[in-house]
Design a protein around this motif. Structure first.
Motif, PDB file in Angstrom:
ATOM      1  N   UNK A  31       0.858  -1.114   0.090  1.00 23.05           N
ATOM      2  CA  UNK A  31      -0.022   0.054   0.036  1.00 23.05           C
ATOM      3  C   UNK A  31       0.700   1.293  -0.069  1.00 23.05           C
ATOM      4  N   UNK A  33       0.908   5.697  -0.060  1.00 24.52           N
ATOM      5  CA  UNK A  33       0.029   6.913  -0.024  1.00 24.52           C
ATOM      6  C   UNK A  33       0.726   8.232  -0.243  1.00 24.52           C
ATOM      7  N   UNK A  35       0.264  12.301   0.734  1.00 20.94           N
ATOM      8  CA  UNK A  35      -0.481  13.130   1.684  1.00 20.94           C
ATOM      9  C   UNK A  35       0.329  14.604   1.251  1.00 20.94           C
ATOM     10  N   UNK A  43      -2.977  17.353   7.131  1.00 18.75           N
ATOM     11  CA  UNK A  43      -2.558  16.168   6.330  1.00 18.75           C
ATOM     12  C   UNK A  43      -3.654  15.742   5.498  1.00 18.75           C
ATOM     13  N   UNK A  48      -3.873   6.844  -3.225  1.00 16.71           N
ATOM     14  CA  UNK A  48      -3.956   5.576  -2.396  1.00 16.71           C
ATOM     15  C   UNK A  48      -3.705   4.739  -3.274  1.00 16.71           C
ATOM     16  N   UNK A  56      -7.631   5.218  -4.260  1.00 17.78           N
ATOM     17  CA  UNK A  56      -8.609   6.331  -3.811  1.00 17.78           C
ATOM     18  C   UNK A  56      -7.762   7.558  -4.440  1.00 17.78           C
ATOM     19  N   UNK A 101      -1.121   0.471  10.080  1.00 17.19           N
ATOM     20  CA  UNK A 101       0.049   1.323  10.331  1.00 17.19           C
ATOM     21  C   UNK A 101       0.839   1.752   9.006  1.00 17.19           C
ATOM     22  N   UNK A 102       0.850   3.389   9.034  1.00 18.75           N
ATOM     23  CA  UNK A 102       1.511   3.918   7.955  1.00 18.75           C
ATOM     24  C   UNK A 102       2.943   4.187   8.298  1.00 18.75           C
TER      25      UNK A 102
ATOM     26  N   UNK B  33      -5.374   5.367  15.780  1.00 20.07           N
ATOM     27  CA  UNK B  33      -4.096   5.495  15.767  1.00 20.07           C
ATOM     28  C   UNK B  33      -3.401   6.926  16.234  1.00 20.07           C
ATOM     29  N   UNK B  35      -0.182   9.199  16.138  1.00 20.44           N
ATOM     30  CA  UNK B  35       1.143   9.559  15.423  1.00 20.44           C
ATOM     31  C   UNK B  35       1.731  10.568  16.252  1.00 20.44           C
ATOM     32  N   UNK B  45       3.972   6.329  13.885  1.00 18.92           N
ATOM     33  CA  UNK B  45       2.991   5.644  14.887  1.00 18.92           C
ATOM     34  C   UNK B  45       3.661   5.483  16.139  1.00 18.92           C
ATOM     35  N   UNK B  48      -1.563   2.451  19.010  1.00 18.70           N
ATOM     36  CA  UNK B  48      -2.761   2.005  18.071  1.00 18.70           C
ATOM     37  C   UNK B  48      -3.747   1.365  19.024  1.00 18.70           C
ATOM     38  N   UNK B  50      -7.681  -0.232  19.750  1.00 21.46           N
ATOM     39  CA  UNK B  50      -8.674  -0.997  19.095  1.00 21.46           C
ATOM     40  C   UNK B  50      -9.926  -0.943  19.927  1.00 21.46           C
ATOM     41  N   UNK B  97      -8.682   1.961   3.902  1.00 21.91           N
ATOM     42  CA  UNK B  97      -7.334   1.815   4.330  1.00 21.91           C
ATOM     43  C   UNK B  97      -6.818   3.174   4.594  1.00 21.91           C
ATOM     44  N   UNK B  99      -5.787   6.604   5.871  1.00 19.28           N
ATOM     45  CA  UNK B  99      -6.094   7.244   7.035  1.00 19.28           C
ATOM     46  C   UNK B  99      -6.613   8.612   7.094  1.00 19.28           C
ATOM     47  N   UNK B 100      -7.509   8.973   7.788  1.00 18.88           N
ATOM     48  CA  UNK B 100      -7.653  10.589   7.901  1.00 18.88           C
ATOM     49  C   UNK B 100      -7.191  10.907   9.164  1.00 18.88           C
TER      50      UNK B 100
END
Lengths: 113, 111
Positions: A31, A33, A35, A43, A48, A56, A101-102, B33, B35, B45, B48, B50, B97, B99-100
């Motif tokens: 993956x 991305x 930004x 951000x 993506x 996306x 996780x990025x 998450x 950061x 990160x 995290x 859940x 997938x 992230x915002x």
């Protein structure tokens, strides 16, 4: 292991120029991305990719921004033509698996005059 | 926007103090998450959490997640000058997938 590599770290462009930013994701990550980061907007997601397929794209960025994955280990972000409002830090990130996780690169700071 | 307001946009504290920052989100999520971004670097990160965990600890960090109020918090105990950074909360839209990210909280820790 190498992390995400972005080049150049700094770029200065004149309004109307074309610039290309480059990104090498973490080896094995599928993956990727892009930004954009500014103080005002924070951000914002540009694109993506999953396994080289565009999943996306940030709708607001479609007209002058084009991200591509030339292969699984290299991506580019082209801005054409540049405008002063494009001045920002462009961050590339990659991920693998289900955690989401990025892993970010250090970014490319673009200044458009 | 996925995110509502993040409290405490910027704060300055002394080493050794504890700090807590909050953020609220608008849509359903199962993972939040957090950061940390230091000057000139990309975000990394740090913890995290859940939806089935409610609380998660990692060293001096503690994250909470309250799905009923759609909010999350991050606490740092015994801050160090090296904790100086911008802290972001982030989550993925349901089924996605990418992230915002929230707007971030700038934390400055003086020695």
């Amino acid at each position: 292991d190498a992390g995400v590599t972005q080049t150049p770290r700094h770029e200065v462009a004149e309004k109307g120029q074309t610039i290309i930013l480059k990104c090498e994701p973490v080896s094995g990550h599928n993956d990727l991305f892009w930004y954009r980061q500014t103080k005002i907007q924070g951000l914002e997601l540009l694109s993506y990719f999953r396994s080289k397929s565009l999943m996306e794209d940030g709708g607001a960025f479609k007209d002058r921004f084009k991200a591509e994955m030339l292969n699984s280990s290299f991506s580019t972000l082209k801005i054409q033509p540049t405008e002063p409002k494009d001045s920002a830090v462009y961050l590339c990130a990659s991920s693998f698996g289900d955690t989401g996780q990025l892993y970010f690169g250090e970014g490319s700071k673009l200044t458009v005059l | 926007s996925q995110w509502g307001e993040e409290n405490l946009q910027a704060l300055s504290i002394q080493e050794g103090e504890d700090v807590t920052m909050n953020c609220s989100y608008k849509t359903y999520t199962t993972v939040v998450q957090w950061y940390r971004q230091k000057s000139g670097k990309g975000p990394a990160l740090i913890i995290l959490i859940r939806s089935n965990e409610r609380e998660k600890r990692s060293g001096r960090l503690r994250a909470t997640l309250d799905t009923s109020s759609q909010s999350s918090s991050l606490s740092i105990t015994g801050t160090l000058a090296t904790d100086t950074a911008v802290y972001f909360c982030a989550t993925a839209l349901q089924g996605g997938r990418a992230l915002i990210f929230g707007t971030g909280t700038t934390v400055s820790v003086s020695p």
